[in-house]
Design a protein around this motif. Structure first.
Motif, PDB file in Angstrom:
ATOM      1  N   ARG A   5       0.859  -1.196   0.000  1.00 18.23           N
ATOM      2  CA  ARG A   5       0.000   0.000   0.000  1.00 18.23           C
ATOM      3  C   ARG A   5       0.890   1.239   0.000  1.00 18.23           C
ATOM      4  N   ILE A   6       0.540   2.197  -0.822  1.00 20.30           N
ATOM      5  CA  ILE A   6       1.256   3.470  -0.925  1.00 20.30           C
ATOM      6  C   ILE A   6       0.281   4.579  -0.553  1.00 20.30           C
ATOM      7  N   THR A   7       0.713   5.504   0.304  1.00 16.57           N
ATOM      8  CA  THR A   7      -0.147   6.610   0.719  1.00 16.57           C
ATOM      9  C   THR A   7       0.530   7.939   0.434  1.00 16.57           C
ATOM     10  N   LYS A   8      -0.240   8.863  -0.113  1.00 13.59           N
ATOM     11  CA  LYS A   8       0.242  10.231  -0.330  1.00 13.59           C
ATOM     12  C   LYS A   8      -0.787  11.176   0.273  1.00 13.59           C
ATOM     13  N   GLN A   9      -0.294  12.251   0.885  1.00 16.64           N
ATOM     14  CA  GLN A   9      -1.173  13.234   1.516  1.00 16.64           C
ATOM     15  C   GLN A   9      -1.241  14.508   0.693  1.00 16.64           C
ATOM     16  N   PHE A  10      -2.408  15.124   0.737  1.00 17.89           N
ATOM     17  CA  PHE A  10      -2.678  16.351  -0.007  1.00 17.89           C
ATOM     18  C   PHE A  10      -3.381  17.341   0.914  1.00 17.89           C
ATOM     19  N   HIS A  11      -3.219  18.614   0.623  1.00 13.76           N
ATOM     20  CA  HIS A  11      -3.845  19.678   1.417  1.00 13.76           C
ATOM     21  C   HIS A  11      -4.547  20.640   0.462  1.00 13.76           C
ATOM     22  N   LEU A  35      -6.177  15.344   2.778  1.00 14.38           N
ATOM     23  CA  LEU A  35      -6.647  14.132   2.122  1.00 14.38           C
ATOM     24  C   LEU A  35      -5.503  13.135   2.018  1.00 14.38           C
ATOM     25  N   SER A  36      -5.702  11.943   2.566  1.00 15.01           N
ATOM     26  CA  SER A  36      -4.731  10.852   2.430  1.00 15.01           C
ATOM     27  C   SER A  36      -5.304   9.853   1.440  1.00 15.01           C
ATOM     28  N   VAL A  37      -4.518   9.552   0.418  1.00 10.87           N
ATOM     29  CA  VAL A  37      -4.933   8.620  -0.633  1.00 10.87           C
ATOM     30  C   VAL A  37      -4.017   7.402  -0.565  1.00 10.87           C
ATOM     31  N   THR A  38      -4.616   6.236  -0.373  1.00 14.69           N
ATOM     32  CA  THR A  38      -3.851   4.991  -0.309  1.00 14.69           C
ATOM     33  C   THR A  38      -4.262   4.094  -1.460  1.00 14.69           C
ATOM     34  N   VAL A  39      -3.262   3.671  -2.226  1.00 13.92           N
ATOM     35  CA  VAL A  39      -3.486   2.733  -3.325  1.00 13.92           C
ATOM     36  C   VAL A  39      -2.751   1.439  -2.999  1.00 13.92           C
ATOM     37  N   ILE A  40      -3.123   0.375  -3.677  1.00 13.31           N
ATOM     38  CA  ILE A  40      -2.533  -0.929  -3.397  1.00 13.31           C
ATOM     39  C   ILE A  40      -2.152  -1.605  -4.716  1.00 13.31           C
ATOM     40  N   GLY A  41      -1.023  -2.266  -4.708  1.00 12.56           N
ATOM     41  CA  GLY A  41      -0.560  -2.967  -5.901  1.00 12.56           C
ATOM     42  C   GLY A  41       0.729  -3.719  -5.623  1.00 12.56           C
ATOM     43  N   THR A  42       1.294  -4.233  -6.686  1.00 16.79           N
ATOM     44  CA  THR A  42       2.545  -4.989  -6.609  1.00 16.79           C
ATOM     45  C   THR A  42       3.664  -4.139  -7.215  1.00 16.79           C
ATOM     46  N   PRO A  43       4.790  -4.018  -6.550  1.00 19.18           N
ATOM     47  CA  PRO A  43       5.897  -3.242  -7.121  1.00 19.18           C
ATOM     48  C   PRO A  43       6.309  -3.781  -8.491  1.00 19.18           C
ATOM     49  N   ILE A  44       6.658  -2.894  -9.376  1.00 16.84           N
ATOM     50  CA  ILE A  44       7.122  -3.259 -10.719  1.00 16.84           C
ATOM     51  C   ILE A  44       8.419  -4.055 -10.585  1.00 16.84           C
ATOM     52  N   VAL A  65      -4.377  12.919  -8.406  1.00 17.44           N
ATOM     53  CA  VAL A  65      -5.164  13.548  -7.342  1.00 17.44           C
ATOM     54  C   VAL A  65      -5.167  15.069  -7.506  1.00 17.44           C
ATOM     55  N   GLY A  66      -4.056  15.595  -7.972  1.00 22.58           N
ATOM     56  CA  GLY A  66      -3.996  17.037  -8.213  1.00 22.58           C
ATOM     57  C   GLY A  66      -5.005  17.480  -9.250  1.00 22.58           C
ATOM     58  N   SER A  67      -5.016  16.815 -10.388  1.00 24.35           N
ATOM     59  CA  SER A  67      -5.915  17.235 -11.471  1.00 24.35           C
ATOM     60  C   SER A  67      -7.378  16.937 -11.178  1.00 24.35           C
ATOM     61  N   LEU A 132      -9.336   6.211   1.376  1.00 28.01           N
ATOM     62  CA  LEU A 132      -9.208   7.662   1.432  1.00 28.01           C
ATOM     63  C   LEU A 132      -9.531   8.103   2.849  1.00 28.01           C
ATOM     64  N   LYS A 133      -8.829   9.115   3.303  1.00 27.73           N
ATOM     65  CA  LYS A 133      -9.133   9.726   4.595  1.00 27.73           C
ATOM     66  C   LYS A 133      -9.152  11.224   4.383  1.00 27.73           C
ATOM     67  N   LEU A 134     -10.262  11.854   4.752  1.00 23.93           N
ATOM     68  CA  LEU A 134     -10.396  13.296   4.602  1.00 23.93           C
ATOM     69  C   LEU A 134     -10.541  13.920   5.979  1.00 23.93           C
ATOM     70  N   GLN A 135      -9.526  14.668   6.374  1.00 27.63           N
ATOM     71  CA  GLN A 135      -9.550  15.350   7.663  1.00 27.63           C
ATOM     72  C   GLN A 135     -10.085  16.754   7.441  1.00 27.63           C
ATOM     73  N   GLU A 136     -11.208  17.044   8.113  1.00 28.10           N
ATOM     74  CA  GLU A 136     -11.881  18.330   7.942  1.00 28.10           C
ATOM     75  C   GLU A 136     -11.399  19.352   8.962  1.00 28.10           C
ATOM     76  N   THR A 137     -11.182  18.895  10.180  1.00 32.43           N
ATOM     77  CA  THR A 137     -10.650  19.748  11.243  1.00 32.43           C
ATOM     78  C   THR A 137      -9.562  18.948  11.962  1.00 32.43           C
ATOM     79  N   GLY A 138      -8.957  19.553  12.939  1.00 30.28           N
ATOM     80  CA  GLY A 138      -7.911  18.862  13.689  1.00 30.28           C
ATOM     81  C   GLY A 138      -8.405  17.630  14.427  1.00 30.28           C
TER      82      GLY A 138
END
Length: 152
Positions: A5-11, A35-44, A65-67, A132-138
């Motif tokens: 699983r790979i996770t990237k965070q966005f604000h 926003l934390s986005v977690t995807v799952i797969g097998t490494p190349i 996620v940006g676009s 996905l995890k979306l944090q709205e407040t602290g």
């Protein structure tokens, strides 16, 4: 090969109002979302591939996620288009403000459902959206897990 699983965070900063709500959130207000986005797969495993060892390049996930999410929602105001907020939305747009009209009450929960659809449609076939995890407040967040979704 192992599944990873790979996770990237966005604000992003987004305003919204909850029409018909019985609390303060009926008023137009904003949040500094995380926003934390977690995807799952097998490494190349192909050593000739420049992305060998990666499930997905973090930069590629950032582009998706940006676009689909951050570039659209950052510093925009989200309203349910099926409410009287449409009048306010039209006025704001006339004045050059970024407004997003959606078919749902713009809560964190419903935004996650929308975000999941958008992200899943852009991922390569070999990569699956895990959560996905979306944090709205602290102290408040909502989570979406692919494993919780019913398939028809």
């Amino acid at each position: 090969m192992s599944t990873i699983r790979i996770t990237k965070q966005f604000h992003f900063e987004t305003g919204h109002a909850l029409f018909g709500y019985d609390g303060k959130c009926k008023n137009v207000h904003g949040h500094s979302y995380k926003l934390s986005v977690t995807v799952i797969g097998t490494p190349i495993s192909d050593s000739a591939n420049v992305k060998c060892g990666m499930v997905i390049d973090f930069g590629d996930l950032k582009k998706i996620v940006g676009s689909e999410i951050v570039d659209k929602f950052d510093h925009a105001t989200v309203f349910n288009k099926n409410t009287p907020h449409i009048e306010l939305a039209n006025e704001l747009e006339k004045r050059g403000h970024s407004v997003i009209l959606v078919d749902y009450q713009p809560t964190s929960e419903m935004m996650l459902i929308d975000f999941a659809k958008k992200i899943k449609n852009k991922l390569p076939d070999s990569i699956k959206l895990h959560s996905l995890k979306l944090q709205e407040t602290g102290t408040s967040n909502a989570e979406w897990y692919a494993s919780d979704q019913k398939t028809i």
